[in-house]
Design an enzyme around this catalytic site. Structure first.
Site, PDB file in Angstrom:
ATOM      1  N   LYS A  16     -19.638  -7.102  -6.084  1.00 55.83           N
ATOM      2  CA  LYS A  16     -18.906  -7.018  -4.816  1.00 55.83           C
ATOM      3  C   LYS A  16     -19.302  -5.766  -4.043  1.00 55.83           C
ATOM      4  O   LYS A  16     -19.515  -5.808  -2.839  1.00 55.83           O
ATOM      5  CB  LYS A  16     -17.390  -6.975  -5.076  1.00 55.83           C
ATOM      6  CG  LYS A  16     -16.804  -8.303  -5.444  1.00 55.83           C
ATOM      7  CD  LYS A  16     -15.283  -8.267  -5.455  1.00 55.83           C
ATOM      8  CE  LYS A  16     -14.761  -9.631  -5.865  1.00 55.83           C
ATOM      9  NZ  LYS A  16     -13.333  -9.705  -6.032  1.00 55.83           N
ATOM     10  N   PHE A  42       2.247  -8.819   2.502  1.00 56.20           N
ATOM     11  CA  PHE A  42       2.703 -10.159   2.895  1.00 56.20           C
ATOM     12  C   PHE A  42       1.626 -10.968   3.605  1.00 56.20           C
ATOM     13  O   PHE A  42       1.917 -12.012   4.175  1.00 56.20           O
ATOM     14  CB  PHE A  42       3.954 -10.046   3.788  1.00 56.20           C
ATOM     15  CG  PHE A  42       5.088  -9.309   3.120  1.00 56.20           C
ATOM     16  CD1 PHE A  42       5.851  -9.925   2.132  1.00 56.20           C
ATOM     17  CD2 PHE A  42       5.368  -7.990   3.432  1.00 56.20           C
ATOM     18  CE1 PHE A  42       6.886  -9.245   1.494  1.00 56.20           C
ATOM     19  CE2 PHE A  42       6.391  -7.303   2.797  1.00 56.20           C
ATOM     20  CZ  PHE A  42       7.159  -7.935   1.828  1.00 56.20           C
ATOM     21  N   GLU A  59      -3.917 -15.475   3.114  1.00 57.09           N
ATOM     22  CA  GLU A  59      -5.353 -15.731   3.230  1.00 57.09           C
ATOM     23  C   GLU A  59      -5.574 -16.722   4.371  1.00 57.09           C
ATOM     24  O   GLU A  59      -4.757 -17.611   4.596  1.00 57.09           O
ATOM     25  CB  GLU A  59      -5.892 -16.293   1.920  1.00 57.09           C
ATOM     26  CG  GLU A  59      -5.892 -15.249   0.829  1.00 57.09           C
ATOM     27  CD  GLU A  59      -6.153 -15.837  -0.551  1.00 57.09           C
ATOM     28  OE1 GLU A  59      -6.739 -16.920  -0.642  1.00 57.09           O
ATOM     29  OE2 GLU A  59      -5.757 -15.192  -1.532  1.00 57.09           O
ATOM     30  N   GLY A 102       4.342 -32.119   1.401  1.00 61.61           N
ATOM     31  CA  GLY A 102       2.912 -32.309   1.154  1.00 61.61           C
ATOM     32  C   GLY A 102       2.643 -32.367  -0.337  1.00 61.61           C
ATOM     33  O   GLY A 102       3.508 -32.750  -1.128  1.00 61.61           O
ATOM     34  N   GLY A 153       0.244 -24.118  -3.422  1.00 63.95           N
ATOM     35  CA  GLY A 153      -0.843 -23.712  -4.309  1.00 63.95           C
ATOM     36  C   GLY A 153      -1.195 -22.281  -3.969  1.00 63.95           C
ATOM     37  O   GLY A 153      -0.425 -21.588  -3.304  1.00 63.95           O
ATOM     38  N   CYS A 207      -0.550 -16.982  -5.229  1.00 64.24           N
ATOM     39  CA  CYS A 207       0.712 -16.229  -5.284  1.00 64.24           C
ATOM     40  C   CYS A 207       1.938 -17.015  -5.740  1.00 64.24           C
ATOM     41  O   CYS A 207       2.685 -16.542  -6.582  1.00 64.24           O
ATOM     42  CB  CYS A 207       0.989 -15.607  -3.921  1.00 64.24           C
ATOM     43  SG  CYS A 207      -0.189 -14.304  -3.530  1.00 64.24           S
ATOM     44  N   LYS A 226      -5.920 -24.011   0.725  1.00 65.33           N
ATOM     45  CA  LYS A 226      -5.518 -24.235   2.114  1.00 65.33           C
ATOM     46  C   LYS A 226      -6.740 -24.006   2.997  1.00 65.33           C
ATOM     47  O   LYS A 226      -7.752 -23.486   2.528  1.00 65.33           O
ATOM     48  CB  LYS A 226      -4.373 -23.320   2.508  1.00 65.33           C
ATOM     49  CG  LYS A 226      -4.745 -21.849   2.620  1.00 65.33           C
ATOM     50  CD  LYS A 226      -3.587 -21.113   3.233  1.00 65.33           C
ATOM     51  CE  LYS A 226      -3.872 -19.650   3.423  1.00 65.33           C
ATOM     52  NZ  LYS A 226      -2.783 -18.946   4.073  1.00 65.33           N
ATOM     53  N   ARG A 248      -7.684 -20.570  -6.386  1.00 70.29           N
ATOM     54  CA  ARG A 248      -6.674 -20.317  -7.411  1.00 70.29           C
ATOM     55  C   ARG A 248      -5.489 -21.276  -7.236  1.00 70.29           C
ATOM     56  O   ARG A 248      -4.940 -21.406  -6.154  1.00 70.29           O
ATOM     57  CB  ARG A 248      -6.217 -18.859  -7.359  1.00 70.29           C
ATOM     58  CG  ARG A 248      -7.278 -17.905  -7.884  1.00 70.29           C
ATOM     59  CD  ARG A 248      -6.857 -16.457  -7.771  1.00 70.29           C
ATOM     60  NE  ARG A 248      -6.934 -15.960  -6.403  1.00 70.29           N
ATOM     61  CZ  ARG A 248      -6.775 -14.683  -6.072  1.00 70.29           C
ATOM     62  NH1 ARG A 248      -6.510 -13.785  -6.998  1.00 70.29           N
ATOM     63  NH2 ARG A 248      -6.871 -14.305  -4.812  1.00 70.29           N
TER      64      ARG A 248
HETATM   65  N1  LIG Z   1      -4.281 -12.998  -2.171  1.00 67.55           N
HETATM   66  C1  LIG Z   1      -3.178 -12.958  -1.441  1.00 67.55           C
HETATM   67  O1  LIG Z   1      -3.012 -13.728  -0.490  1.00 67.55           O
HETATM   68  C2  LIG Z   1      -2.109 -11.947  -1.748  1.00 67.55           C
HETATM   69  C3  LIG Z   1      -1.087 -11.714  -0.814  1.00 67.55           C
HETATM   70  C4  LIG Z   1      -0.111 -10.769  -1.101  1.00 67.55           C
HETATM   71  C5  LIG Z   1      -0.139 -10.073  -2.307  1.00 67.55           C
HETATM   72  N2  LIG Z   1      -1.139 -10.336  -3.199  1.00 67.55           N
HETATM   73  C6  LIG Z   1      -1.172  -9.555  -4.446  1.00 67.55           C
HETATM   74  O2  LIG Z   1      -2.171  -8.559  -4.295  1.00 67.55           O
HETATM   75  C7  LIG Z   1      -2.829  -8.321  -5.551  1.00 67.55           C
HETATM   76  C8  LIG Z   1      -4.319  -8.528  -5.396  1.00 67.55           C
HETATM   77  O3  LIG Z   1      -4.539  -9.898  -5.071  1.00 67.55           O
HETATM   78  P1  LIG Z   1      -5.975 -10.423  -4.597  1.00 67.55           P
HETATM   79  O4  LIG Z   1      -5.774 -11.823  -4.197  1.00 67.55           O
HETATM   80  O5  LIG Z   1      -6.567  -9.458  -3.628  1.00 67.55           O
HETATM   81  O6  LIG Z   1      -6.764 -10.332  -5.992  1.00 67.55           O
HETATM   82  P2  LIG Z   1      -8.344 -10.471  -6.223  1.00 67.55           P
HETATM   83  O7  LIG Z   1      -8.485 -10.996  -7.594  1.00 67.55           O
HETATM   84  O8  LIG Z   1      -8.966 -11.177  -5.075  1.00 67.55           O
HETATM   85  O9  LIG Z   1      -8.855  -8.969  -6.175  1.00 67.55           O
HETATM   86  C9  LIG Z   1      -8.584  -8.018  -7.161  1.00 67.55           C
HETATM   87  C10 LIG Z   1      -9.770  -7.058  -7.216  1.00 67.55           C
HETATM   88  O10 LIG Z   1      -9.434  -5.954  -8.055  1.00 67.55           O
HETATM   89  C11 LIG Z   1     -10.617  -5.591  -8.758  1.00 67.55           C
HETATM   90  N3  LIG Z   1     -10.242  -4.772  -9.925  1.00 67.55           N
HETATM   91  C12 LIG Z   1      -9.690  -5.165 -11.097  1.00 67.55           C
HETATM   92  N4  LIG Z   1      -9.482  -4.100 -11.891  1.00 67.55           N
HETATM   93  C13 LIG Z   1      -9.903  -3.017 -11.206  1.00 67.55           C
HETATM   94  C14 LIG Z   1      -9.950  -1.633 -11.500  1.00 67.55           C
HETATM   95  N5  LIG Z   1      -9.481  -1.138 -12.648  1.00 67.55           N
HETATM   96  N6  LIG Z   1     -10.456  -0.795 -10.572  1.00 67.55           N
HETATM   97  C15 LIG Z   1     -10.923  -1.278  -9.400  1.00 67.55           C
HETATM   98  N7  LIG Z   1     -10.917  -2.584  -9.060  1.00 67.55           N
HETATM   99  C16 LIG Z   1     -10.411  -3.441  -9.954  1.00 67.55           C
HETATM  100  C17 LIG Z   1     -11.263  -6.918  -9.095  1.00 67.55           C
HETATM  101  O11 LIG Z   1     -12.624  -6.765  -9.428  1.00 67.55           O
HETATM  102  C18 LIG Z   1     -11.035  -7.678  -7.805  1.00 67.55           C
HETATM  103  O12 LIG Z   1     -12.101  -7.495  -6.883  1.00 67.55           O
HETATM  104  C19 LIG Z   1      -2.153  -9.265  -6.546  1.00 67.55           C
HETATM  105  O13 LIG Z   1      -1.122  -8.583  -7.199  1.00 67.55           O
HETATM  106  C20 LIG Z   1      -1.578 -10.352  -5.657  1.00 67.55           C
HETATM  107  O14 LIG Z   1      -0.455 -10.966  -6.234  1.00 67.55           O
HETATM  108  C21 LIG Z   1      -2.132 -11.240  -2.942  1.00 67.55           C
END
Ligand SMILES: NC(=O)c1ccc[n+]([C@@H]2O[C@H](COP(=O)([O-])OP(=O)(O)OC[C@H]3O[C@@H](n4cnc5c(N)ncnc54)[C@H](O)[C@@H]3O)[C@@H](O)[C@H]2O)c1
Length: 474
Positions: free
Chosen positions: A41, A159, A162, A278, A282, A285, A345, A352
């Site tokens: 990445k 909040f 995606e 629907g 999914g 979260c 979506k 996921r």
């Molecule tokens: N995706 C969403 O829409 C969304 C919305 C609100 C909250 N969240 C929350 O935010 C958090 C992150 O979600 P996401 O979807 O971005 O996850 P993701 O899996 O897309 O990204 C997580 C990233 O963290 C990196 N990572 C893991 N361990 C690490 C470390 N020790 N040091 C540095 N980087 C590290 C991974 O390589 C990965 O790139 C989760 O707790 C999720 O519940 C997600």
């Protein structure tokens, strides 16, 4: 004292949340370093490429690149940072509890690189109540002694959704901060000043909504902030499952769920958003966060029957898709089924907990030949769903050609705009299962199955749904 306009920020984890956050803060004028242990990445980001699909993000990344740095080395970013924002993943364990391994590893790496001056460690990942205190303990145990108590831990739940991550980050309803440290809260008020005052020039392609109210600045205890994120997602999940439960009854009593939610959503106490029937929710979260809340309840011997029911309704909703198919095709052995849409979506490549996964799995178990199409997520699916054997089609038309049925799983604009007359004319049998209730006009000899709807021809005219109106995911 840091510069009041521009802070040095380290964002730990450059996934869907971290990347959007890093780019948004750089756009607002801060100097941001994104840290990730995934070197692939980081290399991509250094080349100016995005490791995820998110509309508008590439443009904003390029517009802000002079203030953005990418690294895998904590020592290159943490010592200089005024604010460190942790956005690592918290995926579910088999018992429903989130895996906090990545949080612990990130906290240890941050601790070892703190600089002894006042720094704010922000947790944006979704974590169970009490995690902020646990992270404080990890920092105390791993930071060099002389740094003791020179940092604040703040919970700042995220909040964003995606697919609309930039819009949600730039124009949030509220910014929630939970901490016992007033100094920590004040530094974050500084970090978010331009968002709170909305005095930045909107980026091209992400206009400020007309009449936008300034975001609410909500400060709470650490524990309450952590609970707010789970409670918000749980409530949205309930709303979707409620709509699906009513949809099931609509099918039995010959009422139409679209008409029903149209009617009840105008009640301002209820509202239309997320009141959508629907294939069920999914994404990364909802399943994870509802399971985490139920599992936290179980730790305290506290049942959460309402939330559990929402989860059960969602599970049933996914099975419903294949049942509808069986109602028309009966035995699926050898039948060719086209699945349009893999991502959970539209406007994301995130797979996921995508309903398409369960649907394809079940179709394969029943012996159907599955051919799939998705405008952006097929490459991702090749990596993540290698255990599924389906055929890929290079276009939606190719997927549909010769099929006994088509299942619309994800309401991409492209599927909305399809020439459905041409598409169904090429099918072996004209059966369309629209799991998102978005299709309105199909040739009259087509059997259209939707969720909780009367036969479309019999319903009163409803406005064409804008794409994404039925998206029910955070
Ligand atoms: N995706 C969403 O829409 C969304 C919305 C609100 C909250 N969240 C929350 O935010 C958090 C992150 O979600 P996401 O979807 O971005 O996850 P993701 O899996 O897309 O990204 C997580 C990233 O963290 C990196 N990572 C893991 N361990 C690490 C470390 N020790 N040091 C540095 N980087 C590290 C991974 O390589 C990965 O790139 C989760 O707790 C999720 O519940 C997600």
């Amino acid at each position: 004292m840091p510069n009041t306009e521009s802070l040095n920020v380290a964002v730990v984890g450059t996934g869907y949340v971290g990347l959007g956050t890093a780019v948004m803060l750089a756009y607002l004028g801060h100097h941001v370093t994104g840290i990730d242990i995934d070197e692939r990445k980081i290399e991509m980001l250094r080349r100016g490429e995005l490791p995820i699909y998110e509309p508008g993000l590439a443009d904003l990344l390029h517009a802000s690149e002079s203030r953005l740095t990418w690294t895998s080395d904590y020592a290159a970013a943490i010592p200089e940072a005024d604010v460190i924002i942790v956005c690592v993943g918290t995926p579910p364990l088999p018992n429903g509890h989130p895996n906090l391994r990545y949080i612990a590893e990130a906290a240890r790496s941050v601790a070892q690189n703190l600089n002894g001056k006042f720094q704010v460690i922000v947790n944006k990942s979704t974590v169970p109540v009490g995690t902020g205190d646990w992270v404080t303990r990890i920092l105390e145990d791993n930071a060099p002694d002389y740094h003791a108590n020179r940092y604040a831990v703040v919970s700042n739940p995220e909040f964003l959704r995606e697919g609309t991550a930039l819009h949600d980050s730039l124009y949030p309803d509220r910014i929630v901060l939970g901490s016992a440290s007033q100094e920590g809260i004040e530094r974050l008020r500084q970090l978010y000043r331009r968002l709170l005052e909305q005095d930045f020039t909107p980026p091209e392609g992400v206009p400020r909504p007309a009449g936008l109210a300034r975001p609410q600045f909500v400060t709470t205890s650490l524990n309450s902030a952590e609970m707010i994120k789970y409670a918000a997602n749980a409530f949205l999940a309930l709303k979707i499952s409620f709509a699906n439960e009513i949809a099931g009854l609509c099918e039995r009593v010959d009422a139409d769920i679209e008409e029903v939610v149209h009617g009840i959503g105008h009640d301002q106490r209820i509202g239309h958003r997320f009141l959508v029937a629907g294939a069920g929710w999914g994404g990364s979260c909802f399943a994870k966060d509802t399971a985490a809340l139920i599992s936290t309840g179980a730790e305290y011997d506290y049942d959460m029957p309402i939330l559990q029911a929402a989860v059960d309704v969602n599970r049933h909703q996914r099975q419903l898709v294949v049942s509808k198919l069986q109602r028309h095709l009966h035995r699926l052995q050898g039948k060719r089924v086209a699945v349009l849409g893999l991502a959970f979506k539209p406007n994301t490549d995130d797979l996921r907990d995508a309903p398409a996964h369960d649907c394809i799995t079940r179709l394969m178990e029943l012996g159907a030949q599955v051919v799939v199409h998705d405008p952006v997520a097929m490459e991702q699916a090749r990596r993540e769903w290698s255990h599924l054997s389906y055929q890929e089609a290079s276009s939606a038309y190719d997927a549909v050609r010769g099929a006994d049925a088509v299942i619309l799983m994800t309401e991409w604009q492209e599927y909305h705009d399809l020439d459905w007359e041409q598409a169904v004319a090429s099918m072996r049998r004209r059966l369309v299962i629209d799991t998102r209730n978005v299709l309105r006009q199909l040739p009259s000899d087509t059997v259209l199955e939707q969720i909780g709807r009367r036969r479309v021809q019999e319903t009163h005219a409803l406005p064409m749904l804008p794409v994404g109106a039925s998206s029910v995911h955070v």
